[in-house]
Write an enzyme that holds these catalytic residues in place. Structure first.
Site, PDB file in Angstrom:
ATOM      1  N   ASN A   7       1.005  -1.406  -0.111  1.00 17.25           N
ATOM      2  CA  ASN A   7      -0.197   0.142   0.041  1.00 17.25           C
ATOM      3  C   ASN A   7       1.335   1.365   0.241  1.00 17.25           C
ATOM      4  O   ASN A   7       1.625   1.266   0.964  1.00 17.25           O
ATOM      5  CB  ASN A   7      -0.638   0.185   1.157  1.00 17.25           C
ATOM      6  N   ARG A  91      -2.676  -2.018  -3.638  1.00 13.81           N
ATOM      7  CA  ARG A  91      -3.647  -1.510  -3.154  1.00 13.81           C
ATOM      8  C   ARG A  91      -3.778  -0.380  -3.724  1.00 13.81           C
ATOM      9  O   ARG A  91      -3.283   0.827  -3.551  1.00 13.81           O
ATOM     10  CB  ARG A  91      -3.957  -0.913  -1.667  1.00 13.81           C
ATOM     11  N   HIS A 180     -13.929   1.652   0.042  1.00 10.63           N
ATOM     12  CA  HIS A 180     -13.804   1.127   1.161  1.00 10.63           C
ATOM     13  C   HIS A 180     -14.091  -0.388   0.673  1.00 10.63           C
ATOM     14  O   HIS A 180     -14.741  -1.304   1.338  1.00 10.63           O
ATOM     15  CB  HIS A 180     -14.134   0.888   2.462  1.00 10.63           C
ATOM     16  N   ARG A 241     -12.391  14.854   8.797  1.00 15.42           N
ATOM     17  CA  ARG A 241     -13.461  15.081   7.859  1.00 15.42           C
ATOM     18  C   ARG A 241     -14.643  14.795   8.451  1.00 15.42           C
ATOM     19  O   ARG A 241     -15.463  14.398   9.081  1.00 15.42           O
ATOM     20  CB  ARG A 241     -13.163  13.517   6.440  1.00 15.42           C
TER      21      ARG A 241
END
Ligand code: AMP
Length: 401
Positions: A7, A91, A180, A241
């Site tokens: 990743n 990823r 996700h 966020r």
């Protein structure tokens, strides 16, 4: 077959090495502060303590070389040679409308990922650096790419289009993509297995609640709607966020506070959510600890956060004309019993009944936490995005062989 899962971020690179014979993790670790002085490599061989080293790592190729050094180190390594790595899975955050599933890396696939840089400027270029670094260090080793957005490509237009001029979708591909996806797909599938029912028969809502958070409505085994949008900013309130807000707040705030585009972007992504309301932390552990001490700001942040999760579950129950399965996953969803209890306490109208004892238990296994009579089965399913990446890579590479 041994598969390395990577990743790659702009200044970090996380890795896990899998033995696919039994899907065990042989080693994992991360390189942080790439491109800065004193980069940190943390390496953890299975069953042994982690080791850390500090050195100068200026770009991703050197980072991958350092990972190879760790994996083959005589003391902390787990491989005799890097030739034992059969494939690498990456990823990738954004697959746009191009990628409905994982793919082997080819020149065409790399070009398509490049074409999507605009949609994920913080993520996709960094992932590409990871792919190129692996090409340079592990020449000839097959690589696969697994997209956060792919699972959501089944959404109908009525879920993914925004009610703004169609020309913006046509010209710039402005639409909901959702994120996700790897996690939502994995936990939905696992939940169905735990319940002993076909996934296609379930009306399921999956709540991935970690640093980033999203809910997905899974109908007939497919993503029907999801709370994150064109970017991972939309939907639930998160650590830093904002999630959903009136879009008019953006120009209004820019005008009143004399903010630039990049400042307002940073405000909504990095200085909002739990952090902004609590004034304390973006970490749910600190929020719930402070609540116990009577901190009213932490309590308000928690109340807003859980209220928004509950609203999405209710909305998706309506979207699917019912819900029979609710899944909690990721850092907060898996670990915070009080969050699950608070979210579910407002859902009794759906016939949902949590078992307080099962909810309070800690376990690394997927499990049911609702009562046997509950009309909605509630589960906690630990997510494992790296394992999905390893499995997809394994499948793609095996099919080629
Ligand atoms: P993730 O993004 O899935 O790795 O989730 C990370 C987040 O999970 C952290 O920022 C914490 O807020 C949260 N977390 C981890 N452990 C706990 C816990 N025991 N209780 C509440 N939240 C937790």
């Amino acid at each position: 077959m041994k598969i390395l899962v990577i990743n790659a971020g702009s200044s970090s690179l996380k890795y896990q090495l899998y033995n696919m014979t039994d899907e065990s993790v042989l080693a994992s670790g991360r390189v942080e502060r790439i491109g800065m002085d004193s980069s940190i490599v943390t390496h953890e061989p299975a069953g042994k303590p982690e080791v850390r080293s500090v050195s100068e790592i200026l770009e991703h190729t050197t980072a991958v070389r350092r990972v190879m050094d760790m994996l083959t180190d005589p003391e902390v390594g787990v491989l005799a040679s890097i030739n034992e790595i059969d494939a690498v899975g990456h990823r990738i955050v954004h697959g746009g409308e191009t990628f409905r599933e994982s793919a082997l890396v080819t020149p065409e696939v790399k070009l398509e990922i490049r074409n999507l840089f605009d949609l994920a400027p913080l993520h996709n270029p960094a992932h590409m650096m990871g792919i190129q670094a692996v090409e340079a260090v592990l020449t000839g080793v097959p690589q696969a790419v697994v997209f956060d957005t792919a699972f959501h490509q089944t959404m109908p237009q009525s879920s993914y289009l925004y009610p703004i001029p169609m020309v913006l979708y046509k010209r710039h591909k402005i639409r909901r993509y959702g994120f996700h996806g790897t996690s939502h797909a994995y936990v939905s599938d696992k939940a169905a297995k735990v319940l002993g029912k076909p996934l296609e028969s379930l009306k399921l809502v999956s709540c991935h609640i970690g640093n980033g958070a999203s809910c997905t409505a899974v109908l007939e085994g497919k993503s029907y709607d999801t709370s994150m949008g064109m970017t991972p900013l939309e939907g639930l309130m998160m650590g830093t966020r904002s999630g959903d807000l009136d879009p008019a707040i953006v120009p209004y705030t820019m005008n009143k506070e004399d903010l630039t585009l990049s400042e307002v972007n940073s405000m909504l992504n990095k200085h909002s959510g739990l952090m902004a309301i609590s004034g304390l932390s973006s970490d749910m552990r600190e929020i719930t600890d402070a609540m116990k001490e009577g901190d009213s700001h932490a309590q308000l942040a928690f109340d807003m956060y859980t209220y928004r999760v509950r609203k999405y579950i209710g909305a998706y129950a309506a979207a699917m004309n019912g819900i029979d399965t609710l899944v909690f996953t990721a850092g907060v969803g898996e670990n915070s019993a009080v969050l699950r209890e608070t979210v579910c306490s407002g859902l009794t109208f759906l016939g949902l009944e949590l078992d307080p004892e099962l909810n309070a238990q800690r376990s690394k296994e997927a499990r049911i936490i609702s009562t046997p009579d509950s009309r909605v089965s509630v589960l906690v399913v630990p997510t494992n995005e790296e394992l999905i990446i390893a499995r997809d890579t394994f499948k793609l590479v095996s099919a080629e062989a």
